[in-house]
Scaffold this active site. Sequence first.
Site, short mmCIF file in Angstrom:
data_model
loop_
_atom_site.label_atom_id
_atom_site.label_comp_id
_atom_site.label_asym_id
_atom_site.label_seq_id
_atom_site.Cartn_x
_atom_site.Cartn_y
_atom_site.Cartn_z
N ARG A 38 118.00 115.57 57.62
CA ARG A 38 118.61 116.61 58.45
C ARG A 38 119.89 117.10 57.78
NH1 ARG A 38 115.41 118.89 61.52
NH2 ARG A 38 117.10 119.79 62.73
N ASN A 77 125.62 110.55 50.36
CA ASN A 77 124.22 110.97 50.39
C ASN A 77 123.57 110.71 49.04
OD1 ASN A 77 121.86 112.40 51.36
ND2 ASN A 77 122.49 114.15 50.12
N HIS A 120 120.59 112.07 46.65
CA HIS A 120 119.76 113.27 46.49
C HIS A 120 118.96 113.18 45.19
CE1 HIS A 120 118.50 117.38 47.07
NE2 HIS A 120 118.75 117.59 45.79
N SER A 153 121.42 111.99 42.29
CA SER A 153 122.88 112.13 42.47
C SER A 153 123.29 111.40 43.74
CB SER A 153 123.27 113.60 42.60
OG SER A 153 122.89 114.33 41.45
N LEU A 161 125.36 122.09 51.88
CA LEU A 161 124.19 121.26 51.57
C LEU A 161 124.21 120.73 50.13
CD1 LEU A 161 121.34 120.20 52.38
CD2 LEU A 161 120.44 122.36 51.47
N ASP A 162 124.14 119.40 50.00
CA ASP A 162 124.04 118.73 48.70
C ASP A 162 125.11 119.16 47.70
OD1 ASP A 162 121.77 117.37 49.63
OD2 ASP A 162 120.44 118.98 49.00
C1 GAR Z 1 114.58 109.51 48.27
O1 GAR Z 1 113.91 109.82 47.09
C2 GAR Z 1 115.84 110.34 48.42
O2 GAR Z 1 116.42 110.67 47.18
C3 GAR Z 1 115.32 111.57 49.10
O3 GAR Z 1 114.36 111.10 50.01
C4 GAR Z 1 113.75 109.93 49.48
C5 GAR Z 1 113.73 108.88 50.56
O4 GAR Z 1 112.98 107.77 50.18
N1 GAR Z 1 116.37 112.26 49.77
C6 GAR Z 1 116.42 113.57 49.92
O5 GAR Z 1 115.56 114.31 49.52
C7 GAR Z 1 117.63 114.07 50.66
N2 GAR Z 1 117.77 115.48 50.50
P1 GAR Z 1 113.03 106.43 51.04
O6 GAR Z 1 112.86 106.85 52.51
O7 GAR Z 1 111.86 105.64 50.56
O8 GAR Z 1 114.35 105.77 50.79
#
Ligand code: GAR
Length: 216
Positions: free
Chosen positions: A91, A107, A109, A136, A144-145
């Site tokens: 979110r 966070n 990313h 990152s 965002l990010d």
């Molecule tokens: C991870 O790869 C993380 O970098 C990404 O979601 C995945 C969660 O994996 N996050 C994003 O895309 C945030 N914008 P997980 O639920 O197995 O930890």
Amino acid sequence: MKKIVVLISGSGSNLEAIIESCDAKKINGKIIHVISNNPDAYGLTRASNYNIASKIINHKKFSSRIDFENSLEDFLDMLNPDLIVLAGFMRVLGPKITTKFSNKMINLHPSLLPKYPGLNTHEKVLENKDPRHGISIHYVSAELDAGPLIAQGLIDINKNETLENMIKRIHKIEHLLLPEIINEICNENIYLDNNEVKYRNINLHNHKLIKKSYEI
Ligand code: GAR
């Protein structure tokens, strides 16, 4: 020992990596609560497998984004954590909550920011035939990010790399780097000062942030 809250939306493999590092005393901290906006997130099962308290704050149950964020903010206030980790939390959070927790919310990313904020980062890397990909870790801001960068993990893209294999490799480096950075923050070797990331006792090897290349 620092109190950590982890926010998730899905599988929670990064949550599990953090839990295991806390258990192995590789993180000088303890997860006091997991929060998911998604009631079906597998990460909730992982939390319960390790007897970690969790709460669902389902954004779909609120009539507006700000109502959801206010509820999240109230619950975080009540927990009073030292560090809030967004580990696969999908979110976007607005200015009120991100400003309030700006010096304690990080966070993860899956891209080498500022490249590819938002979704589908892996697909974009392959489409653009990038020679490298990575992850990152940054402090969260309202944009965002785009908050202050703390660390990046890098991999070279192999010849004939498949999307599936690349995502696996990205997950592996996430599970290594994120717990390491959390530990440094818990030990106050990384902190935010005037919106700038500060490092103590960490050799940046002439970079402006922590950069680690992985052969994985
Ligand atoms: C991870 O790869 C993380 O970098 C990404 O979601 C995945 C969660 O994996 N996050 C994003 O895309 C945030 N914008 P997980 O639920 O197995 O930890």
